[in-house]
Design a protein around this motif. Structure first.
Motif, PDB file in Angstrom:
ATOM      1  N   ALA A  58      32.450  56.122  34.973  1.00  0.00           N
ATOM      2  CA  ALA A  58      33.579  56.012  34.042  1.00  0.00           C
ATOM      3  C   ALA A  58      34.923  56.322  34.704  1.00  0.00           C
ATOM      4  CB  ALA A  58      33.359  56.942  32.857  1.00  0.00           C
ATOM      5  N   TRP A  59      34.883  56.619  35.994  1.00  0.00           N
ATOM      6  CA  TRP A  59      36.135  56.862  36.716  1.00  0.00           C
ATOM      7  C   TRP A  59      36.654  55.566  37.334  1.00  0.00           C
ATOM      8  CZ3 TRP A  59      37.801  62.094  38.478  1.00  0.00           C
ATOM      9  CH2 TRP A  59      37.062  63.118  37.907  1.00  0.00           C
ATOM     10  N   PHE A  60      35.818  54.564  37.399  1.00  0.00           N
ATOM     11  CA  PHE A  60      36.218  53.239  37.901  1.00  0.00           C
ATOM     12  C   PHE A  60      36.749  53.289  39.346  1.00  0.00           C
ATOM     13  CE2 PHE A  60      36.183  52.771  33.356  1.00  0.00           C
ATOM     14  CZ  PHE A  60      35.614  51.523  33.175  1.00  0.00           C
TER      15      PHE A  60
ATOM     16  N   ALA B 276      38.683  40.747  32.337  1.00  0.00           N
ATOM     17  CA  ALA B 276      38.546  39.917  33.537  1.00  0.00           C
ATOM     18  C   ALA B 276      39.200  40.552  34.759  1.00  0.00           C
ATOM     19  CB  ALA B 276      39.173  38.545  33.290  1.00  0.00           C
ATOM     20  N   VAL B 277      40.231  41.340  34.554  1.00  0.00           N
ATOM     21  CA  VAL B 277      41.007  41.845  35.693  1.00  0.00           C
ATOM     22  C   VAL B 277      40.476  43.182  36.212  1.00  0.00           C
ATOM     23  CG1 VAL B 277      43.291  42.600  36.466  1.00  0.00           C
ATOM     24  CG2 VAL B 277      43.073  40.567  35.045  1.00  0.00           C
ATOM     25  N   THR B 278      40.350  44.169  35.344  1.00  0.00           N
ATOM     26  CA  THR B 278      39.821  45.466  35.821  1.00  0.00           C
ATOM     27  C   THR B 278      38.657  45.981  34.987  1.00  0.00           C
ATOM     28  OG1 THR B 278      41.462  46.690  34.541  1.00  0.00           O
ATOM     29  CG2 THR B 278      41.999  46.237  36.855  1.00  0.00           C
TER      30      THR B 278
ATOM     31  N   LEU C 261      40.158  32.974  34.702  1.00  0.00           N
ATOM     32  CA  LEU C 261      41.484  33.457  34.300  1.00  0.00           C
ATOM     33  C   LEU C 261      42.573  32.415  34.521  1.00  0.00           C
ATOM     34  CD1 LEU C 261      42.168  36.017  32.946  1.00  0.00           C
ATOM     35  CD2 LEU C 261      42.627  37.055  35.152  1.00  0.00           C
TER      36      LEU C 261
ATOM     37  N   PHE D  63      37.719  40.489  40.702  1.00  0.00           N
ATOM     38  CA  PHE D  63      38.897  39.697  40.349  1.00  0.00           C
ATOM     39  C   PHE D  63      39.731  39.359  41.586  1.00  0.00           C
ATOM     40  CE2 PHE D  63      43.488  39.911  39.625  1.00  0.00           C
ATOM     41  CZ  PHE D  63      43.664  38.749  38.891  1.00  0.00           C
TER      42      PHE D  63
ATOM     43  N   SER E 254      40.036  54.514  33.949  1.00  0.00           N
ATOM     44  CA  SER E 254      39.363  55.793  34.217  1.00  0.00           C
ATOM     45  C   SER E 254      39.376  56.715  32.998  1.00  0.00           C
ATOM     46  CB  SER E 254      40.059  56.502  35.383  1.00  0.00           C
ATOM     47  OG  SER E 254      39.661  57.851  35.430  1.00  0.00           O
TER      48      SER E 254
ATOM     49  N   ARG F 248      34.336  35.651  34.112  1.00  0.00           N
ATOM     50  CA  ARG F 248      35.626  36.012  33.487  1.00  0.00           C
ATOM     51  C   ARG F 248      36.750  35.952  34.523  1.00  0.00           C
ATOM     52  NH1 ARG F 248      33.065  40.972  31.294  1.00  0.00           N
ATOM     53  NH2 ARG F 248      32.123  40.345  29.338  1.00  0.00           N
ATOM     54  N   ALA F 249      36.483  36.531  35.677  1.00  0.00           N
ATOM     55  CA  ALA F 249      37.521  36.560  36.721  1.00  0.00           C
ATOM     56  C   ALA F 249      37.859  35.155  37.192  1.00  0.00           C
ATOM     57  CB  ALA F 249      37.063  37.416  37.898  1.00  0.00           C
TER      58      ALA F 249
ATOM     59  N   TYR G 152      48.013  41.669  46.336  1.00  0.00           N
ATOM     60  CA  TYR G 152      47.712  41.429  44.922  1.00  0.00           C
ATOM     61  C   TYR G 152      47.265  42.696  44.202  1.00  0.00           C
ATOM     62  CZ  TYR G 152      48.772  36.704  43.736  1.00  0.00           C
ATOM     63  OH  TYR G 152      49.469  35.577  43.400  1.00  0.00           O
TER      64      TYR G 152
ATOM     65  N   VAL H 296      48.661  44.039  40.669  1.00  0.00           N
ATOM     66  CA  VAL H 296      47.801  44.254  39.501  1.00  0.00           C
ATOM     67  C   VAL H 296      47.859  45.695  39.009  1.00  0.00           C
ATOM     68  CG1 VAL H 296      45.403  44.286  38.702  1.00  0.00           C
ATOM     69  CG2 VAL H 296      46.230  42.381  40.084  1.00  0.00           C
ATOM     70  N   SER H 297      47.765  46.662  39.915  1.00  0.00           N
ATOM     71  CA  SER H 297      47.667  48.039  39.413  1.00  0.00           C
ATOM     72  C   SER H 297      48.325  49.074  40.331  1.00  0.00           C
ATOM     73  CB  SER H 297      46.190  48.404  39.187  1.00  0.00           C
ATOM     74  OG  SER H 297      45.430  48.251  40.373  1.00  0.00           O
TER      75      SER H 297
ATOM     76  N   THR I 117      44.870  52.906  42.842  1.00  0.00           N
ATOM     77  CA  THR I 117      43.779  53.385  41.989  1.00  0.00           C
ATOM     78  C   THR I 117      44.023  54.859  41.675  1.00  0.00           C
ATOM     79  OG1 THR I 117      42.282  51.782  42.992  1.00  0.00           O
ATOM     80  CG2 THR I 117      41.264  53.683  41.902  1.00  0.00           C
TER      81      THR I 117
ATOM     82  N   GLU J  29      30.919  59.411  29.601  1.00  0.00           N
ATOM     83  CA  GLU J  29      31.312  58.440  28.567  1.00  0.00           C
ATOM     84  C   GLU J  29      31.565  57.082  29.202  1.00  0.00           C
ATOM     85  OE1 GLU J  29      34.464  59.437  25.901  1.00  0.00           O
ATOM     86  OE2 GLU J  29      33.843  61.546  25.804  1.00  0.00           O
TER      87      GLU J  29
ATOM     88  N   GLN K  61      39.993  35.543  42.869  1.00  0.00           N
ATOM     89  CA  GLN K  61      41.263  34.840  42.668  1.00  0.00           C
ATOM     90  C   GLN K  61      42.085  34.693  43.953  1.00  0.00           C
ATOM     91  OE1 GLN K  61      42.457  33.042  40.360  1.00  0.00           O
ATOM     92  NE2 GLN K  61      40.999  33.413  38.710  1.00  0.00           N
TER      93      GLN K  61
ATOM     94  N   ALA L 193      40.283  49.670  41.406  1.00  0.00           N
ATOM     95  CA  ALA L 193      40.096  50.364  40.131  1.00  0.00           C
ATOM     96  C   ALA L 193      38.814  49.842  39.480  1.00  0.00           C
ATOM     97  CB  ALA L 193      41.312  50.152  39.241  1.00  0.00           C
TER      98      ALA L 193
ATOM     99  N   GLN M  86      51.886  48.661  35.308  1.00  0.00           N
ATOM    100  CA  GLN M  86      51.768  47.491  36.185  1.00  0.00           C
ATOM    101  C   GLN M  86      50.702  46.525  35.666  1.00  0.00           C
ATOM    102  OE1 GLN M  86      53.892  47.271  38.628  1.00  0.00           O
ATOM    103  NE2 GLN M  86      53.066  46.159  40.358  1.00  0.00           N
TER     104      GLN M  86
ATOM    105  N   GLN N 276      35.126  45.612  38.821  1.00  0.00           N
ATOM    106  CA  GLN N 276      35.668  44.371  38.264  1.00  0.00           C
ATOM    107  C   GLN N 276      36.989  44.001  38.939  1.00  0.00           C
ATOM    108  OE1 GLN N 276      34.221  42.150  36.432  1.00  0.00           O
ATOM    109  NE2 GLN N 276      35.992  40.801  36.274  1.00  0.00           N
ATOM    110  N   GLU N 277      37.811  44.981  39.257  1.00  0.00           N
ATOM    111  CA  GLU N 277      39.048  44.640  39.966  1.00  0.00           C
ATOM    112  C   GLU N 277      38.716  44.058  41.339  1.00  0.00           C
ATOM    113  OE1 GLU N 277      43.471  46.454  40.539  1.00  0.00           O
ATOM    114  OE2 GLU N 277      41.880  47.655  41.403  1.00  0.00           O
TER     115      GLU N 277
END
Lengths: 392, 355
Positions: B213-215, A267-269, B105, B76, A273, B101-102, B232, B236-237, B240, A62, B80, B69, A101, B72-73
């Motif tokens: 899809a697991w990124f 834009a960020v991620t 921001l 970014f 998942s 996009r990144a 950073y 951000v996250s 992962t 997916e 940045q 993640a 976060q 795209q991360e």
């Protein structure tokens, strides 16, 4: 063993960098009891893990949209309606994130733009300041005090707003991190009214909303008529379902603001998942008793810490919620940073220094109660020995 | 009649998740890997990524790696964090929309590197040199291009490296489509002298094995740059997804054989699509990656409508900064040829003077 860290070096670090430096130091020792990080020791409930396994087989192909799987957004909408009294449209007013976060980061980006001011109670979770720094924003701190159980006083907020016309948003974290204070419903109402009067957006962090003690009542600003159109609310699965490693959270709010949150997410991620999202779906739609059980266990553990703090003479506000206690340890006679370092070095106990949250909290420590009761009791015994040595 | 949906809009080829990959993630969950892990990634994955990168582009220094993640991360963080230190960045006129996009921001001075159709929308050396001479200290380049699959060859990447070195600049190099370069050896920027300290490479971890899809993405570079980015990443996250990271660890084991077969199948599909397009008079942009083909229909709205009617999803070049073109992903079946035939039929010049 002697610590390889020097107070002078550590003093240069702030926020999570300091926390990570101490964690790294603690890893050099065996038998460390870690009370520093907000990572519940519980296992993710089995039905959630099973749902993830199933998703690996059936859903790996997916492509989840940026804002998250529709089924999960629906479950989130139902969750915030049920527990928070917040009504949102799952199609336009929910964005799934990589944990709480990322939700923090996206909310700050979406609402503040560059250079905007954010009103925060002091102390507060350092990531808000990091996100604010990223957006080159202004931190507008409102003092709170241990003897007031870190209450955020609406009148002090009003005074801060008078002094800082750049303010665009007001942050409310309840239960608070690191203070464990819960914003009283009357104060929430007053702050929402103030935000409406000043045209402010409210950023509400409800991540600990399932962890309330002693009859404390949590009120989400977005559940109030004046709050709904101006509030972004975040939450995550990490704390309630012991899912810190899965990285799933969310932001909900009015469609116009959420369009900006979605844009920032892209834009960020760009996505979250899919397997974690199905795990989150199982968490929200499956049995909830694990959360109630965790809360009951944490309530007992909290008592172990407060009793030990009382013995050591630490001063703390009433911890009405959350998973940690923030206390003034001035009585020890050394900086809290030194206390933390000695606790690792002498007794292998990892706790977080208050200076992570700003210089003004240099005498405070944050202690989580996310270890089994026996471990926690042992950690408090060890900490008492450290304190006794430092005071002698 | 039921229309079968065929998705040719994907950035990376897809495949069913190998059971061994699911088992790797599942075993990790069973062993309690459900908590926060290291910000930069779990050690087994970091090690495997380092090995993969060292094999793909041998250099003097093994790169530091941070697991992200998704790609795209990685974009970014690179844009940045490094962009701010460099005082801005220069990016291609045609690139993945995630790049713009990144960059948008928060305000970051941005120079656009002109890119022409003739070069597969890769910015030419003159454009790169001009941007650096004008003061740009961070370049962002895709090789292969995320839109056309065109890639810099050995000489061009060496010249870019020399320009970066000469101007004391840095470069972010998106090599996410590199695994699909099938006609020649891939030329990574990091293979050139001095680039271990100046280049930051990024991409998806083991694309094509069903992990899309697991990124799971990566960023690799010198320790000093990666350290700043790690801070950073935490903001951000935090880290992962652990399940995704352990799936990627398991994927590393099955990747070589699976990937070899996938490239062969995609290359066959790509060449068939190319031949069919030429035979039907549909202009194409020939790239180096077997995973995608950019085409130039005479009328994009009609082309998109015809493809949608036939059940095909494709990517509009306007999203990448290339209006008037479409990107079709190659697949291991005959979908690419089918889409090209549909496109050619729908957009062929009309005959007989329709009124």
């Amino acid at each position: 063993m002697t610590t390889s860290l020097r107070i002078e070096d550590l003093s240069q670090l702030r926020g999570m960098r300091l926390t990570y430096a101490l964690m790294a130091e603690a890893r050099r020792y065996g038998n460390v009891i870690a009370l520093g990080r907000g990572d519940p020791d519980f296992d993710t409930p089995p039905h959630i893990v099973e749902a993830a396994r199933d998703a690996m087989i059936h859903a790996s192909g997916e492509r989840p949209p940026v804002e998250g799987l529709p089924a999960l957004r629906l479950a989130i909408a139902e969750r915030v309606r049920r527990y928070n009294g917040i009504e949102v449209d799952p199609d336009r007013e929910v964005v799934v994130t990589n944990g709480g976060q990322e939700a923090i980061f996206l909310m700050v980006i979406a609402v503040l733009g560059e250079g905007g001011g954010l009103v925060v109670s002091d102390p507060n979770y350092s990531t808000y300041l990091d996100a604010l720094h990223f957006m080159r924003g202004e931190r507008i701190a409102v003092s709170t005090f241990v003897w007031e159980s870190f209450r955020i006083d609406p009148e002090r907020v009003r005074a801060a707003l008078e002094a800082h016309p750049s303010a665009r948003a007001l942050l409310l974290v309840s239960p608070g991190n690191p203070t464990a204070s819960v914003v009283a419903p009357d104060d929430v109402r007053a702050l929402v009214a103030l935000a409406a009067e000043r045209g402010l957006t409210i950023l509400a962090d409800d991540i600990y909303d399932r962890f309330l003690y002693d009859g404390a009542e949590h009120l989400s600003p977005a559940s109030l008529p004046d709050g709904a159109p101006r509030t972004l609310t975040l939450n995550a699965l990490s704390k309630a379902f012991a899912m810190t490693g899965w990285r799933v959270g969310w932001v909900v709010g009015p469609a116009e603001l959420m369009a900006r949150v979605r844009e920032a997410k892209a834009a960020v991620t760009g996505g979250t998942s899919v397997v974690s999202q199905y795990a989150a779906l199982a968490a929200l739609t499956g049995p909830q008793d694990s959360v109630d059980e965790m809360r009951a266990v944490l309530a007992r553990r909290r008592k172990i810490v407060t009793e030990a703090f009382d013995e050591m003479g630490f001063v703390y506000g009433v911890p009405q919620g959350g998973q940690f206690i923030f206390a003034d340890a001035s009585v020890v006679g050394v900086s809290a940073l030194e206390l933390c370092l000695r606790a690792i070095e002498q007794e292998q106990v990892l706790i977080a220094p208050g200076v992570s949250f700003g210089e003004q909290w240099a005498n405070c420590v944050r202690v989580t109660f996310l270890q089994p009761e026996e471990q926690l009791a042992e950690a408090m015994t060890r900490l008492k020995r450290v304190v006794a040595r430092l005071r002698s | 009649m039921t229309t079968i949906h065929r998705d040719l809009s994907l950035d990376q080829p897809v495949a069913p998740l190998p059971p061994a990959v699911a088992a790797g993630a599942s075993d990790a969950l069973a062993s309690g890997q459900t908590h926060y892990v290291e910000v930069g990634g779990v050690a087994p994955l970091v090690t495997r990524l380092q090995t993969m990168l060292a094999e793909a582009a041998p250099g003097d220094v093994a790169p530091d790696v941070i697991v992200t993640a998704g790609v795209q991360e990685a974009r970014f963080l690179a844009i940045q964090v490094v962009g701010e230190k460099a005082g801005g960045l220069a990016l291609p006129a045609v690139c993945d929309p995630g790049v713009r996009r990144a960059a948008a921001l928060r305000s970051l001075p941005t120079t656009v590197l002109p890119a022409t159709l003739e070069d597969g929308f890769l910015p030419g050396l003159a454009a790169v040199a001009e941007a650096l001479a004008a003061g740009a200290r961070l370049l962002y380049l895709e090789s292969p291009s995320r839109f056309t699959g065109a890639a810099y060859d050995e000489d061009a990447s060496a010249e870019i490296a020399a320009l970066v070195e000469a101007h004391d600049a840095q470069i972010v190099w998106d090599q996410g489509l590199a695994p699909w370069v099938h006609r020649r050896l891939y030329a990574s920027i990091v293979a050139h002298a001095g680039m271990a300290e100046r280049a930051l490479v990024l991409g998806e971890a083991w694309p094509g094995v069903g992990l899309e899809a697991w990124f799971v993405g990566y960023l690799a570079g010198c320790a000093a740059t990666i350290d700043g980015i790690r801070t950073y990443k935490q903001i951000v996250s935090i880290c992962t997804s652990t399940a995704a990271q352990f799936a990627a660890v398991a994927a590393a084991e099955v990747y070589p054989e699976l990937h070899r077969r996938q490239v062969e199948a995609l290359a066959e599909s790509y060449e068939s699509g190319l031949d069919r397009a030429r035979a039907l008079g549909l202009p194409v942009v020939e790239g180096a990656a077997a995973s995608l083909l950019a085409v130039i229909p005479s009328d994009v709205p009609s082309a998109l409508a015809a493809l949608a009617e036939a059940g095909f999803s494709v990517t509009d070049g306007a999203e990448f900064g290339a209006p008037g073109l479409l990107r079709l992903a190659a697949t291991t079946d005959d979908a690419l040829v089918g889409a090209i035939e549909r496109l050619a039929a729908a957009t062929a010049p009309r005959r007989g003077g329709a009124r």
